[in-house]
Design an enzyme around this catalytic site. Structure first.
Site, PDB file in Angstrom:
ATOM      1  N   GLY A   1     -69.572   3.843 -29.016  1.00  0.00           N
ATOM      2  CA  GLY A   1     -68.882   5.019 -28.684  1.00  0.00           C
ATOM      3  C   GLY A   1     -69.626   5.420 -27.401  1.00  0.00           C
ATOM      4  O   GLY A   1     -69.058   6.475 -26.546  1.00  0.00           O
TER       5      GLY A   1
ATOM      6  N   ASN B   1     -71.373  16.713 -33.019  1.00  0.00           N
ATOM      7  CA  ASN B   1     -72.496  16.166 -34.087  1.00  0.00           C
ATOM      8  C   ASN B   1     -73.335  16.746 -34.859  1.00  0.00           C
ATOM      9  O   ASN B   1     -74.053  16.102 -35.435  1.00  0.00           O
ATOM     10  CB  ASN B   1     -72.710  15.084 -33.272  1.00  0.00           C
ATOM     11  CG  ASN B   1     -73.764  14.694 -31.843  1.00  0.00           C
ATOM     12  OD1 ASN B   1     -73.449  15.963 -31.090  1.00  0.00           O
ATOM     13  ND2 ASN B   1     -74.808  14.409 -31.980  1.00  0.00           N
TER      14      ASN B   1
ATOM     15  N   GLN C   1     -67.061  11.723 -33.300  1.00  0.00           N
ATOM     16  CA  GLN C   1     -67.313  12.779 -35.192  1.00  0.00           C
ATOM     17  C   GLN C   1     -66.194  13.079 -35.447  1.00  0.00           C
ATOM     18  O   GLN C   1     -65.960  13.681 -36.572  1.00  0.00           O
ATOM     19  CB  GLN C   1     -68.684  13.500 -34.655  1.00  0.00           C
ATOM     20  CG  GLN C   1     -69.709  13.077 -34.455  1.00  0.00           C
ATOM     21  CD  GLN C   1     -70.367  12.319 -35.632  1.00  0.00           C
ATOM     22  OE1 GLN C   1     -69.885  12.234 -36.357  1.00  0.00           O
ATOM     23  NE2 GLN C   1     -71.451  12.046 -34.750  1.00  0.00           N
TER      24      GLN C   1
ATOM     25  N   HIS D   1     -68.004   2.973 -35.827  1.00  0.00           N
ATOM     26  CA  HIS D   1     -69.316   2.627 -37.235  1.00  0.00           C
ATOM     27  C   HIS D   1     -69.517   3.976 -38.015  1.00  0.00           C
ATOM     28  O   HIS D   1     -70.142   4.038 -39.427  1.00  0.00           O
ATOM     29  CB  HIS D   1     -70.725   2.337 -36.753  1.00  0.00           C
ATOM     30  CG  HIS D   1     -71.483   3.093 -36.113  1.00  0.00           C
ATOM     31  ND1 HIS D   1     -72.954   3.968 -36.350  1.00  0.00           N
ATOM     32  CD2 HIS D   1     -71.803   3.344 -34.552  1.00  0.00           C
ATOM     33  CE1 HIS D   1     -73.841   4.340 -35.991  1.00  0.00           C
ATOM     34  NE2 HIS D   1     -72.638   4.152 -34.378  1.00  0.00           N
TER      35      HIS D   1
ATOM     36  N   CYS E   1     -79.651   9.868 -32.842  1.00  0.00           N
ATOM     37  CA  CYS E   1     -79.144   9.131 -31.110  1.00  0.00           C
ATOM     38  C   CYS E   1     -80.577   9.791 -30.505  1.00  0.00           C
ATOM     39  O   CYS E   1     -80.605   9.515 -29.547  1.00  0.00           O
ATOM     40  CB  CYS E   1     -78.027   9.446 -30.759  1.00  0.00           C
ATOM     41  SG  CYS E   1     -76.519   8.806 -31.641  1.00  0.00           S
TER      42      CYS E   1
END
Lengths: 384, 423
Positions: free
Chosen positions: A71, A151, A181, A203, A326
């Site tokens: 991403g 997210n 997302q 993922h 993240c």
């Protein structure tokens, strides 16, 4: 009960069927797609076939797909690549508060190059202030970039309205969606959105890590970030990973099957969890908007820091997160929640539960109990 | 003559050994022998997983050589094993410096050949250098005196390597040392060590170890004065994470490279912390918590026979380290509280933390229990009276007993064979 995984927004673990498929692909398609011999051509044919399937899954043309490492690379390519390739379109980029750090940091880099970044505020429900957007959109706007699904809160972007405003006020500006997302979680067809490009990451819907994609309209010109052998029409050099591309398509196809039932299931799980918490008289604040993506539930338990609750739940084998995984090394309350106007006291006490269709009601019962126990033991009483 | 033109002398025989100099401890008169033995014993312990070594003290120096039965894996200059041994020896308090040395026997001719071979190796990169020779002649039977030997070898090397070497007496690029004693010794490098006094000669202290930058440095500093360390850490899961606990264990490992083996006592502090949070004024929370930690530490030190407490406090650094705040915590302790950083600037502490290799671990972003319940405006100048009043609702004896009953003790040995640092 074994481990309860409620952190699917951080990453959705690949299941056995996907892993078996991946291994099969590794055995059959590990040649270099640029090689002229049979093994190479098998891999090249696999990519061509994967692209066709992907195009039909996402609603785009096969040649509109650029495979990337994930991403963050997709977002970087979209934003940096677009402004570099279209220097005369304008110098203003519009975004919203509470974007993912991949976008924030890419825009910070573009600011240092002289671009002007305008950030549209979001409201209590995480929604973009469309009036402000309408006001700031002008002839100098080259690009807009927004999260399709937030997210941390699950807030869903009103894409149609944004496209309508853009078409009316500044048709020449491009729109990029960070849909990391959204793919595999809510129905999303590129062609019907009216946006110009859209980023995704494997993922997040059950592919092993290391693959993402940028879908872009054919007419959109981009300057590549990675130069080399000229693969993918020169837009993203580097040997293409045929087995991982095939597995991403396979996993997305599986995620998209019966997607409405899955959404419904997540909605039920979410209601079940909240009702259990209510029954045990565990006070909470719902931060996620009511009309958000049902698999993301952001809750705050004022008086108990999100991190403390996360550690306590981990001891009960319940895996959740506080905000975005993240930026878990970023100290302090979540940027998104603060942008929504939450107080620091609430923002610091929030957790994110992210579900998928494999989660069960029994898991919600166990999670509600674990939260209740942690609150009873560790929460600061309201009077203090 | 260039390096390539120079004919290699016939194969030279020499032993590769280490010369370890011990410093401050030589000043200690009657205790000198005891301290020297302690350094030798500490070195032996630190090197135990790196091979069998003969460690021999002689005239304020210690010689380290690989046992003849263990020479297969080698002890050559710059070999992985030799570098690892030097690193370990540097960290033994009491050691001032280490030199890798060539030892041989013979006459002036042997010295000539050995010096040429040694210098040739030093000049292998082809860069020109300035140099000088320093000779010490302990064995007065040797026919030339120190000055004569220096002049002779210096002249020989300058002519042999005329393209690359120039004699310079002040600040040369390197000095070639020749020592004539029972054998002849040749070396050029003197590697500085951490000095201090040998661990175990300064009594025992209990270090209040948190995950921050300061307390590991405080531990290092007191260990460098010969203090044997034990450490105490207050863990308040889930207010602090298991990663925070692991970070403290990692820091203890890093300190143990210098101090030697550490007993790390991990107190389960959660219930005490909840009690303090619920029963004390929020602006006094940190002070009351530190007083409670001091009580538990003091009693643990008593049980363990440790005569001092050690903290990383620095005057005025944070609200809980003002003079008034320190008075309120000092009042609790029944033994001296050593605060070696009390007058240091934070930058100085960071410099030491970087030098001893704890900084990178200390700055990992995990909460410690001192920060999770910090009030927005903590009291910076609490009086002892206010501190005592803040504890009025607490059953202090029961809380201390609770803390002392929930201790997990780990033995931290930086160089056990299972440790990642072990070679």
């Amino acid at each position: 009960m074994s481990l309860i995984y409620l952190d699917h927004c951080a990453t959705t673990l690949p299941d056995e069927i996907t892993l078996t498929y991946y291994l099969e692909q590794l055995r059959e398609h590990s040649g270099n797609p640029a090689s002229l011999h049979r093994l190479g051509q098998l891999a090249a044919a696999s990519i061509m076939s994967s692209n066709k399937q992907m195009a039909s899954l996402i609603g785009c043309q096969p040649n509109e797909i650029i495979w990337t490492s994930g991403g963050s690379e997709s977002i970087n390519l979209a934003l940096k690549g677009y402004v570099a390739a279209n220097p005369k379109r304008g110098r203003t980029i519009i975004t919203a508060a509470g974007e993912h750090r991949a976008t924030q940091e890419t825009l910070a880099a573009l600011t240092r190059e002289g671009y002007c970044v305008v950030t549209i505020p979001i409201d209590r429900t995480g929604q973009l202030d469309l009036d402000t957007l309408e006001k700031v959109l002008d002839d100098n706007t080259i690009l807009m970039t927004f999260l399709a699904v937030n997210n941390e809160t699950g807030a869903i972007l009103p894409i149609e309205k944004i496209v309508e405003i853009k078409n009316r006020k500044r048709p020449l500006a491009a729109i990029h969606l960070d849909a990391v997302q959204a793919f595999g979680k809510i129905p999303l067809q590129f062609s019907s959105t009216g946006v110009d490009f859209i980023s995704g990451s494997g993922h997040k819907f059950g592919t092993p890590k290391g693959i993402g994609f940028l879908i872009k309209k054919q007419k959109i010109r981009l300057t590549p970030l990675i130069h080399g052998g000229g693969q993918q029409s020169g837009l993203r050099s580097g040997t293409e990973n045929a087995p991982l591309v095939a597995t991403a398509v396979f996993a997305l196809n599986r995620a998209n099957q019966n997607i409405l039932q899955k959404i419904n299931h997540c909605q039920n799980l979410r209601e079940h969890l909240l009702s259990d918490l209510q029954q045990s008289q565990t006070e909470y604040v719902i931060i996620s908007p009511p009309a958000g993506a049902p698999q993301i539930l952001n809750l705050a338990f004022p008086g108990l820091r999100g991190e403390t609750l996360q550690h306590a739940l981990e001891r009960s084998d319940v895996m959740i997160s506080t905000g975005s995984a993240c930026s878990s090394r970023h100290k302090g309350p979540s940027d998104v929640l603060m942008a929504m106007g939450m107080t620091k006291a609430v923002a610091e006490c929030s957790i994110r539960i992210s579900l998928d269709d494999n989660n069960t009601q029994a898991e919600m019962i166990a999670t509600a109990r674990a939260i209740h126990d942690a609150c009873t033991k560790y929460r600061r009483s309201p009077k203090s | 003559m260039t390096l390539d033109q120079l004919k290699s002398p016939e194969k030279l025989e020499y032993d590769q050994i280490l010369l370890v100099r011990i410093g401050e401890i030589t000043l200690k008169g009657m205790n000198r022998h005891k301290f020297e033995q302690q350094v030798v014993s500490n070195m032996r312990f630190r090197l135990r997983d790196l091979g069998h070594f003969n460690i021999t003290p002689s005239q304020s120096r210690i010689w380290v050589e690989l046992d003849t039965d263990d020479t297969e894996s080698g002890f050559k200059e710059n070999s992985t094993r030799q570098l690892a041994v030097i690193e370990r020896i540097k960290a033994v308090f009491g050691v001032v410096s280490v030199s890798p040395v060539r030892r041989f026997s013979g006459d002036i001719k042997t010295i000539e050949n050995q010096a040429i071979a040694y210098t040739k190796q030093l000049l292998a990169d082809g860069h020109s250098r300035t140099f000088k020779i320093e000779t010490r002649r302990g064995d007065k039977r040797f026919p030339m005196d120190s000055m004569e030997i220096s002049n002779h070898i210096g002249g020989l090397l300058a002519s042999q390597f005329s393209d690359l070497l120039t004699v310079q007496v002040k600040n040369p690029d390197f000095t070639l040392y020749i020592e004539i004693r029972d054998h002849i010794y040749l070396y050029s490098s003197i590697i500085k060590a951490h000095r201090g006094l040998p661990s175990g000669t300064g009594g025992g202290g209990l270090l209040l170890l948190s995950g921050g930058i300061d307390s590991p440095v405080a531990g290092y500093m007191m260990a460098s004065r010969g203090m044997k360390l034990e450490a105490i850490y207050f863990h308040a899961f889930p207010f602090t994470s298991d990663q925070a606990k692991q970070k403290v264990i990692d820091l203890a490992h890093l300190i143990a490279r210098f101090s030697g083996r550490i007993q790390l006592h991990i107190v389960n502090f959660t219930d005490i912390q909840i009690t303090l949070r619920d029963q004390c004024p929020p602006d006094m929370m940190t002070i009351v918590m530190r007083r409670m930690m001091m009580r538990i530490s003091d009693q643990l030190a008593e049980q363990r026979g440790l005569k001092a407490l050690i903290t990383g406090e620095s005057l005025g650094q944070v609200a809980s380290q003002t003079l008034e705040a320190l008075v309120t915590t000092d009042q609790i302790a029944t033994r001296p509280v050593f605060r070696p950083l009390i007058g240091l600037d934070k930058d100085d502490t960071v410099t030491i933390a970087r030098k001893i290799g704890t900084f990178e671990t200390s700055i990992l972003p995990y909460e410690d229990c001192c920060t999770v319940f910090v009030a927005k405006h903590p009291k910076t100048h609490p009086s002892l009276r206010i501190a005592i009043e803040s504890e009025i609702h607490l059953d202090i004896e029961a809380l201390v007993k609770d803390g002392l009953s929930k201790i997990e003790t780990l033995t931290i040995d930086a160089f056990s064979t299972s440790s990642p640092e072990a070679l």
